[in-house]
Design a protein around this motif. Structure first.
Motif, PDB file in Angstrom:
ATOM      1  N   UNK A  15      34.367  34.092  48.481  1.00  0.00           N
ATOM      2  CA  UNK A  15      35.139  34.159  47.243  1.00  0.00           C
ATOM      3  C   UNK A  15      34.359  33.343  46.219  1.00  0.00           C
ATOM      4  N   UNK A  16      33.582  34.015  45.392  1.00  0.00           N
ATOM      5  CA  UNK A  16      32.565  33.362  44.576  1.00  0.00           C
ATOM      6  C   UNK A  16      33.073  32.845  43.230  1.00  0.00           C
ATOM      7  N   UNK A  17      33.961  33.594  42.587  1.00  0.00           N
ATOM      8  CA  UNK A  17      34.303  33.249  41.210  1.00  0.00           C
ATOM      9  C   UNK A  17      35.692  33.760  40.864  1.00  0.00           C
ATOM     10  N   UNK A  18      36.387  33.045  39.974  1.00  0.00           N
ATOM     11  CA  UNK A  18      37.675  33.480  39.438  1.00  0.00           C
ATOM     12  C   UNK A  18      37.492  33.758  37.953  1.00  0.00           C
ATOM     13  N   UNK A  19      38.093  34.847  37.490  1.00  0.00           N
ATOM     14  CA  UNK A  19      37.974  35.232  36.082  1.00  0.00           C
ATOM     15  C   UNK A  19      39.367  35.506  35.534  1.00  0.00           C
ATOM     16  N   UNK A  20      39.667  34.972  34.362  1.00  0.00           N
ATOM     17  CA  UNK A  20      40.933  35.238  33.682  1.00  0.00           C
ATOM     18  C   UNK A  20      40.623  36.009  32.403  1.00  0.00           C
ATOM     19  N   UNK A  21      41.288  37.148  32.225  1.00  0.00           N
ATOM     20  CA  UNK A  21      41.078  37.982  31.046  1.00  0.00           C
ATOM     21  C   UNK A  21      42.419  38.105  30.318  1.00  0.00           C
ATOM     22  N   UNK A  22      42.500  37.557  29.112  1.00  0.00           N
ATOM     23  CA  UNK A  22      43.729  37.619  28.322  1.00  0.00           C
ATOM     24  C   UNK A  22      43.796  38.969  27.619  1.00  0.00           C
ATOM     25  N   UNK A  23      44.846  39.728  27.936  1.00  0.00           N
ATOM     26  CA  UNK A  23      45.006  41.036  27.294  1.00  0.00           C
ATOM     27  C   UNK A  23      45.865  40.929  26.035  1.00  0.00           C
ATOM     28  N   UNK A  24      46.929  40.155  26.125  1.00  0.00           N
ATOM     29  CA  UNK A  24      47.754  39.865  24.952  1.00  0.00           C
ATOM     30  C   UNK A  24      48.014  38.363  24.945  1.00  0.00           C
ATOM     31  N   UNK A  25      48.837  37.922  24.017  1.00  0.00           N
ATOM     32  CA  UNK A  25      49.115  36.489  23.913  1.00  0.00           C
ATOM     33  C   UNK A  25      49.859  35.967  25.139  1.00  0.00           C
ATOM     34  N   UNK A  26      50.725  36.787  25.712  1.00  0.00           N
ATOM     35  CA  UNK A  26      51.553  36.354  26.837  1.00  0.00           C
ATOM     36  C   UNK A  26      51.147  36.957  28.173  1.00  0.00           C
ATOM     37  N   UNK A  27      50.097  37.746  28.211  1.00  0.00           N
ATOM     38  CA  UNK A  27      49.763  38.456  29.445  1.00  0.00           C
ATOM     39  C   UNK A  27      48.269  38.360  29.729  1.00  0.00           C
ATOM     40  N   UNK A  28      47.948  37.988  30.942  1.00  0.00           N
ATOM     41  CA  UNK A  28      46.553  37.907  31.379  1.00  0.00           C
ATOM     42  C   UNK A  28      46.386  38.602  32.712  1.00  0.00           C
ATOM     43  N   UNK A  29      45.187  39.059  32.971  1.00  0.00           N
ATOM     44  CA  UNK A  29      44.837  39.618  34.276  1.00  0.00           C
ATOM     45  C   UNK A  29      43.868  38.653  34.936  1.00  0.00           C
ATOM     46  N   UNK A  30      43.994  38.561  36.249  1.00  0.00           N
ATOM     47  CA  UNK A  30      43.171  37.622  37.004  1.00  0.00           C
ATOM     48  C   UNK A  30      42.322  38.393  38.004  1.00  0.00           C
ATOM     49  N   UNK A  31      41.044  38.095  38.017  1.00  0.00           N
ATOM     50  CA  UNK A  31      40.105  38.794  38.878  1.00  0.00           C
ATOM     51  C   UNK A  31      39.384  37.797  39.773  1.00  0.00           C
ATOM     52  N   UNK A  32      39.053  38.252  40.957  1.00  0.00           N
ATOM     53  CA  UNK A  32      38.241  37.472  41.872  1.00  0.00           C
ATOM     54  C   UNK A  32      36.960  38.226  42.147  1.00  0.00           C
ATOM     55  N   UNK A  33      35.855  37.512  42.198  1.00  0.00           N
ATOM     56  CA  UNK A  33      34.564  38.117  42.523  1.00  0.00           C
ATOM     57  C   UNK A  33      34.230  37.706  43.952  1.00  0.00           C
ATOM     58  N   UNK A  34      34.093  38.702  44.816  1.00  0.00           N
ATOM     59  CA  UNK A  34      33.820  38.476  46.230  1.00  0.00           C
ATOM     60  C   UNK A  34      32.415  38.965  46.541  1.00  0.00           C
ATOM     61  N   UNK A  35      31.634  38.165  47.255  1.00  0.00           N
ATOM     62  CA  UNK A  35      30.262  38.535  47.605  1.00  0.00           C
ATOM     63  C   UNK A  35      30.179  38.878  49.073  1.00  0.00           C
ATOM     64  N   UNK A  36      29.646  40.071  49.334  1.00  0.00           N
ATOM     65  CA  UNK A  36      29.392  40.532  50.689  1.00  0.00           C
ATOM     66  C   UNK A  36      27.899  40.804  50.754  1.00  0.00           C
ATOM     67  N   UNK A  37      27.169  39.910  51.392  1.00  0.00           N
ATOM     68  CA  UNK A  37      25.696  39.975  51.441  1.00  0.00           C
ATOM     69  C   UNK A  37      25.170  40.023  50.010  1.00  0.00           C
ATOM     70  N   UNK A  38      24.506  41.094  49.619  1.00  0.00           N
ATOM     71  CA  UNK A  38      23.947  41.227  48.268  1.00  0.00           C
ATOM     72  C   UNK A  38      24.912  41.901  47.299  1.00  0.00           C
ATOM     73  N   UNK A  39      26.017  42.414  47.788  1.00  0.00           N
ATOM     74  CA  UNK A  39      26.955  43.191  46.982  1.00  0.00           C
ATOM     75  C   UNK A  39      28.076  42.295  46.448  1.00  0.00           C
ATOM     76  N   UNK A  40      28.508  42.554  45.225  1.00  0.00           N
ATOM     77  CA  UNK A  40      29.637  41.847  44.632  1.00  0.00           C
ATOM     78  C   UNK A  40      30.756  42.835  44.369  1.00  0.00           C
ATOM     79  N   UNK A  41      31.980  42.428  44.707  1.00  0.00           N
ATOM     80  CA  UNK A  41      33.155  43.257  44.467  1.00  0.00           C
ATOM     81  C   UNK A  41      34.084  42.473  43.549  1.00  0.00           C
TER      82      UNK A  41
END
Length: 96
Positions: free
Chosen positions: A38-64
């Motif tokens: 579990x490499x990284x956490x990302x928060x993306x604000x879509x509106x003032x009151x709503x955000x989406x949260x993403x996780x970047x997962x690394x499997x060998x050389x691939x990132x999901x």
């Protein structure tokens, strides 16, 4: 006799192709379980009151990059290794 062998070969070829296609379709819909980082956490604000949260997962050389629940976003500290369970680019769980 030669026509019979050619006909039988073509029928068997078609049978095995159809069988393999059905098998691949079943595998495509199943959930995947992979041990990853579990490499990284990302928060993306879509509106003032709503955000989406993403996780970047690394499997060998691939990132999901998958959308994760807010609770997981707060709970986990990166980098962290664990078992990622997901299906069709939809996050299901991450277990340490």
């Amino acid at each position: 006799m030669g026509y019979f062998v050619v006909f039988l070969t073509i029928v068997l070829l078609i049978y095995f192709i159809i069988r393999k296609i059905r098998q691949l379709k079943r595998l495509g819909n199943s959930e995947r379980r992979v041990y990853c980082l579990f490499a990284e956490k990302i928060s993306v604000a879509e509106t003032e009151n709503f955000s989406r949260y993403y996780g970047v997962f690394q499997i060998a050389e691939e990132e999901i990059r998958l959308e994760i629940p807010y609770q997981l976003y707060l709970q986990h500290q990166q980098p962290e290794r664990g078992l990622l369970i997901y299906r069709d680019q939809q996050f299901i769980a991450f277990e340490k």
